[in-house]
Design a protein around this motif. Structure first.
Motif, short mmCIF file in Angstrom:
data_model
loop_
_atom_site.label_atom_id
_atom_site.label_comp_id
_atom_site.label_asym_id
_atom_site.label_seq_id
_atom_site.Cartn_x
_atom_site.Cartn_y
_atom_site.Cartn_z
N SER A 5 -39.79 71.83 -6.93
CA SER A 5 -40.18 71.74 -5.51
C SER A 5 -39.41 72.70 -4.62
N ASP A 6 -38.29 73.22 -5.11
CA ASP A 6 -37.61 74.27 -4.35
C ASP A 6 -38.52 75.49 -4.38
N LEU A 7 -38.72 76.10 -3.24
CA LEU A 7 -39.71 77.17 -3.18
C LEU A 7 -39.45 78.28 -4.20
N GLY A 8 -38.20 78.75 -4.25
CA GLY A 8 -37.87 79.83 -5.18
C GLY A 8 -38.06 79.40 -6.62
N GLU A 9 -37.63 78.19 -6.92
CA GLU A 9 -37.76 77.68 -8.29
C GLU A 9 -39.24 77.52 -8.67
N ALA A 64 -44.00 82.02 -12.53
CA ALA A 64 -43.88 83.30 -13.21
C ALA A 64 -43.48 83.13 -14.67
N GLY A 65 -43.20 81.89 -15.07
CA GLY A 65 -42.80 81.63 -16.45
C GLY A 65 -41.41 82.16 -16.75
N GLU A 66 -40.56 82.19 -15.72
CA GLU A 66 -39.21 82.73 -15.92
C GLU A 66 -38.15 81.67 -15.62
N ARG A 67 -36.91 82.16 -15.68
CA ARG A 67 -35.79 81.29 -15.30
C ARG A 67 -35.21 81.81 -13.99
N PRO A 68 -34.54 80.92 -13.24
CA PRO A 68 -33.87 81.41 -12.03
C PRO A 68 -32.84 82.48 -12.40
N SER A 69 -32.70 83.48 -11.55
CA SER A 69 -31.73 84.53 -11.86
C SER A 69 -30.47 84.38 -11.02
N LEU A 86 -30.25 81.51 -5.17
CA LEU A 86 -31.45 82.27 -4.83
C LEU A 86 -32.23 82.61 -6.10
N PRO A 87 -32.97 81.64 -6.62
CA PRO A 87 -33.57 81.82 -7.95
C PRO A 87 -34.58 82.95 -8.05
N PHE A 88 -35.17 83.34 -6.91
CA PHE A 88 -36.28 84.31 -6.94
C PHE A 88 -35.81 85.69 -6.45
N HIS A 113 -26.49 83.62 -19.04
CA HIS A 113 -27.54 83.12 -19.94
C HIS A 113 -28.43 82.23 -19.08
N ILE A 114 -28.19 80.92 -19.08
CA ILE A 114 -28.93 80.08 -18.13
C ILE A 114 -28.11 79.98 -16.85
N TYR A 115 -26.83 79.74 -17.01
CA TYR A 115 -25.93 79.88 -15.86
C TYR A 115 -25.57 81.36 -15.76
N SER A 116 -25.66 81.88 -14.53
CA SER A 116 -25.39 83.31 -14.39
C SER A 116 -24.16 83.56 -13.54
N GLY A 117 -23.79 84.82 -13.42
CA GLY A 117 -22.60 85.17 -12.67
C GLY A 117 -21.36 84.88 -13.49
N ALA A 118 -20.20 85.04 -12.88
CA ALA A 118 -18.95 84.87 -13.61
C ALA A 118 -18.88 83.51 -14.30
N ILE A 119 -19.25 82.47 -13.57
CA ILE A 119 -19.15 81.13 -14.16
C ILE A 119 -20.08 81.00 -15.36
#
Ligand code: SF4
Ligand code: SF4
Lengths: 724, 188
Positions: free
Chosen positions: A136-140, A146-151, A155-157, A331-337
């Motif tokens: 329901s989150d717009l970006g998600e 799009a058949g993708e994962r949040p990046s 800001l998933p989109f 991977h699924i979690y992105s960025g340094a963490i």
């Protein structure tokens, strides 16, 4: 090994695709710039340091007795009429969600953004069992279409553009406004999502925090979709990691201040909701997910990562992340963490390639609202990868030579000789035109020149110059002091003029300089490569050599080595008390050239002011800024002692060197370097000053392709110019 | 902090968050007609099709509730919200953030500030506290309250190319009617 190859095959195409995604790079660039500016403004009314100390303490309190706090939370939540269960694994968590759905006969689940549900790949699981989960989150929602994962966690989109958004909305709803009218596209999407709120029986969210004091669940969104998700459907499932606990509502207030400012530079998110109980006649079910978290808790190296509040700041400040985006940098979690937690949830292989993109600039730790030592943890992950899979062959060969002083000496002398015919002024080498048409060499060489080893290393120059006594032309507190110089292996071989400048300045101040001849390398290249065994070996050798000098001060013009000797060694020798103690003592004795001059030399104002008020800009070497915290020292030397005008860079960031990273990922190094040069050009300064040889080499390697600035100098070189 | 200071800070924070703050004396509101409320207080050009109110509005502001012909929604649905304006009463205002603290046990109540595109929140000036901690202290003191929402502006997103769009899932406009105890100064 087969697994490694497979993971590489997955990674490299992803990497190459990301490099071509100009939209993503542009979006992230604009975002990172705006975020840095807005975040600073957002913290203007609050003490970031104080808030982060408080939140860190609160989260540590939880981690110190996680089971005790979990028990208290569960008791409080159950007293509120909430069902609480535990899930050990991703599969277990997915099955629990499915069971709840089946119990109420729900096939559709409406979801608000939940990183845990991404982590356990819930959407796929439900789809495989005949259900659907609708974001329901717009970006998600757009990412899902799009058949993708949040990046990006917030800001998933961000990796896509408005045209793609409009196409996705059209595909989902049959029509869409023109892509140029983003608000209209967004409103059309909203109407489509609204329908799902009405039809779903089950709403699923994550939790921004679980408050032990009263068993409440904290949810924050700007859109309001989480509130709708938990209000309209009759069953609300919360999927939360076990580390999400926070002791009190007052602690939650501190988290909220930090979270909103760090994530979106707001004072508070628009919808900030605490749920103790579901609305009348509704059900609330909390699933506490382990899925590798207890292993992190038990591992001292990674435990602090469980403090994370998923604000995304570590990605928002990360230079390589801007270049490749979250589908590659994580991977699924992105960025340094993401680089730190991925092995805990998805295995080491999933992290093997992404972690290698980190340039150890330490920017992420500085902005992390719970002060997680992310760069150190990423290196620890790298060391695990190296221990289990080895390192790239070229890097392995390089370290093997590097760690042996005599082999290194022979290699450097051979390279000095071999590069002779290609060498241009200033020891620069460009690849011959024909060779750079090969794609691999082109990526490395089309945009920069390479340093060649100097004909004579500093250790030899020192011997010839060593007989010169200190001249003591300038009165200083260093007069008569014995100072041991740690030149740095690369400065010694490639850029002896920088070590000579340090020596000349200190001698002019009346100091006696000694050069311990057995000095070699502090171990930084091995540490950076994740080869902790070699790093320790090299560090021990350096400690022994420097300890034996008996000098009043130990100084280096290479701030990277100073940072290693002052900080990294404490971690590297954490389990070797004798060496840790020796490293601690060395940390107190070693100074960067910059710090020594600014803090110990006691020099009068204007001592080297030539009256010309030279316009310069200063590049803070990442670790000088983020680890050594030497911000004022270089500026006070430049302005108070040299009378320069310092124009600050509009962007505070890495130069793109990152040691071996610049060879492993030349495209990333180039992109960051280009961004850096853009920032330098904006200052209008002709001289760029810094105090780390790696940055100098990298910036100089691109210098002759830049318009504007004319030279890049080590601070010691600029000072040395004023001695004559 | 003095009441006046709290009010000034609240108003500044709420406006920064994108809400409209309209100060009006309690006496004026109590005796307001529909026309006065809509035109002089809120500056509406047209009357909305209907008002959806929380039971607290009916209990605390019966005159306003009846003159607006407000409804307590029995079963929330998209239809009843499309042209409706939500009307609710905040428990507190938080000066630090400009948030209004809303509490409700029923879906019907919570839906009043979640569903409609336009939400009006009544906030007595005396209910403004300084900090987030003060606001959450209220929640600790009211154990019987099932949930609170700190609403801080209209719903928003920047998910597409970081372009701010207001009114995404929740309200597009949030007006805070700040009820003062002053006799004069009907409309602030
Ligand atoms: S240290 Fe620098 S490159 Fe590495 S993750 Fe942190 S910000 Fe990114
Ligand atoms: S590691 Fe720190 S900066 Fe990164 S998401 Fe977590 S809390 Fe934010």
């Amino acid at each position: 090994m087969a697994e490694t190859q497979r993971s590489e095959q997955r990674f490299l195409p992803r990497y190459r695709t990301a490099l071509k995604n100009r939209q993503q790079q542009e979006n992230l660039l604009q975002f990172q710039r705006a975020w840095a500016r807005d975040r600073e403004a957002a913290f203007a009314d609050q003490q970031f340091g104080e808030l982060r100390t408080r939140l860190t303490a609160a989260k540590n309190q939880i981690l110190d007795d996680l089971d005790g706090w979990l028990k208290r939370f569960e008791d409080a939540a159950r007293a509120n009429g909430v069902t609480v269960t535990h899930a050990r694994s991703a599969r277990d968590a997915c099955e629990q969600v499915l069971t709840i759905c089946q119990q109420v006969g729900a096939r559709h689940v409406i979801k608000s953004k939940s990183m845990v549900s991404e982590e356990i790949e819930l959407n796929h699981f439900l789809a495989a069992h005949g259900g659907t989960a609708i974001e329901s989150d717009l970006g998600e929602w757009l990412v899902q279409l799009a058949g993708e994962r949040p990046s990006h966690m917030v800001l998933p989109f961000i990796h896509k553009n408005r045209r793609q958004a409009a196409d996705l909305v059209r595909q989902a709803t049959g029509s869409a406004p023109d892509h140029s009218d983003v608000p209209a596209v967004v409103h059309r999407a909203r109407d489509a999502i609204r329908e799902h709120f009405w039809s779903a029986t089950v709403g699923l969210t994550g939790a921004n925090a679980l408050v032990v004091e009263d068993g409440s669940v904290l949810l924050v969104t700007n859109e309001g979709n989480a509130d709708l998700t938990v209000t309209l459907p009759q069953v609300h499932i919360v999927l939360a990691g076990i580390e999400k606990l926070i002791p009190t509502l007052a602690d939650a207030a501190v988290q909220l201040r930090l979270l909103a400012r760090s994530a979106t530079a707001q004072r508070l998110t628009v919808y900030t909701t605490f749920i103790r109980r579901p609305p009348a006649h509704h059900r609330l079910h909390i699933i506490l997910v382990d899925n590798g978290r207890r292993n992190m808790l038990a591992d001292r190296r990674y435990r602090a990562a469980l403090r994370c509040i998923r604000c995304g700041a570590c990605a928002d400040t990360c230079p390589p992340y801007q270049v490749v985006g979250g589908h590659v940098f994580g991977h699924i979690y992105s960025g340094a963490i993401g680089l730190v937690v991925t092995p805990a949830h998805h295995g080491l292989a999933a992290d093997a390639d992404p972690q290698s993109l980190c340039v150890s600039c330490h920017a992420c730790q500085t902005v992390c609202p719970v002060n997680i030592p992310l760069p150190q943890q990423i290196l620890d992950r790298r060391s695990e990868v190296v221990a289990s899979q080895g390192m790239p062959l070229t890097l392995r060969a390089m370290i093997e030579v590097w760690k042996r002083p005599s082999a290194f000496d022979r290699a450097m002398r051979a390279a000095a000789l071999g590069s002779g015919p290609l060498r241009k002024a200033g020891n620069w080498v460009d690849l011959p035109a024909g060779m750079s048409s090969l794609p691999m060499l082109n990526a490395q060489a089309s945009w920069r020149s390479f340093s060649a080893p100097a004909a004579q290393p500093f250790r030899e120059l020192f011997l010839t110059r060593g007989r010169r006594q200190s001249d003591g032309r300038f009165d200083s507190a260093l007069s008569g002091k014995r100072i041991a110089l740690f030149a740095q292996c690369l400065t010694d071989r490639f850029w002896p003029e920088q070590a000579a400048a340090v020596t000349d300045v200190l001698r002019a101040l009346g100091a006696e300089i000694v050069f311990p001849e057995r000095q070699h390398c502090c171990g930084l290249p091995a540490l950076d490569a994740g080869d902790y065994v070699s790093a320790r070996e090299m560090a021990c050798q350096t400690l022994e050599v420097l300890e034996a000098t008996g000098a009043d001060f130990i100084v280096s013009g290479a701030s990277s080595c100073v940072a290693l000797l002052k900080h990294d060694l404490l971690h590297l020798f954490e389990d070797v008390p004798v060496w840790r103690h020796r490293a601690e003592r060395m940390g107190q004795r070693i100074h960067s050239f910059t710090q020594l001059i600014a803090e110990e030399a006691g020099l009068p104002h204007g001592i080297w002011d030539n009256g010309r008020h030279e316009l310069v800009t200063y590049h803070d070497f990442c670790q000088s800024r983020h680890v050594l915290h030497e911000l004022d020292a270089p500026r006070s030397i430049l302005t108070a002692l040299l009378g320069c005008q310092v124009v600050e860079l509009p962007e505070v960031m890495c130069c793109g060197f990152g040691g071996a990273r610049s060879g492993l990922y030349p495209e990333v190094s180039r992109a960051i370097g280009t961004r850096k040069w853009e920032s330098i050009r904006q200052t209008g300064a002709l001289t760029v000053v810094t105090d780390n040889p790696g940055c100098i080499a990298h910036l100089r390697s691109m210098l002759h392709r830049q318009r504007g600035p004319e030279r890049v100098l080590h601070l010691a070189e600029l000072v040395a110019e004023r001695l004559v | 902090m003095e009441r006046q200071e709290l009010r000034v800070e609240f108003e500044a924070s709420a406006r920064r968050a994108g809400m409209r703050v309209i100060a009006v004396s309690r006496a004026t509101l109590t005796s307001a007609s529909k026309q006065l409320f809509e035109q002089r207080i809120l500056g509406f050009e047209e009357s909305p099709a209907r008002y959806l109110a929380t039971p607290t509005v009916r209990e605390q502001y019966p005159g306003l509730f009846s003159c607006l012909d407000a409804r307590i929604v029995e079963t929330p649905s998209e239809e009843v919200t499309t042209q409706a304006v939500g009307l609710c009463v905040a428990m507190l205002g938080i000066a630090e953030t400009g948030s209004v603290l809303l509490a409700g046990e029923q879906v019907q109540e919570r839906f009043v500030w979640l569903g409609p595109r336009h939400v009006i929140v009544l906030l007595p000036e005396t209910a403004i506290v300084a900090t987030l901690e003060d606001g959450l202290y209220w929640f600790t003191q009211h154990r019987e309250t099932g949930a609170v929402t700190l609403l801080t502006g209209p719903s928003r997103t920047s998910d597409v190319e970081r372009i701010l769009t207001v009114g995404v899932q929740g309200a597009e406009e949030v007006d805070v009617v700040l009820l003062t105890s002053e006799e004069e100064g009907e409309v602030g």
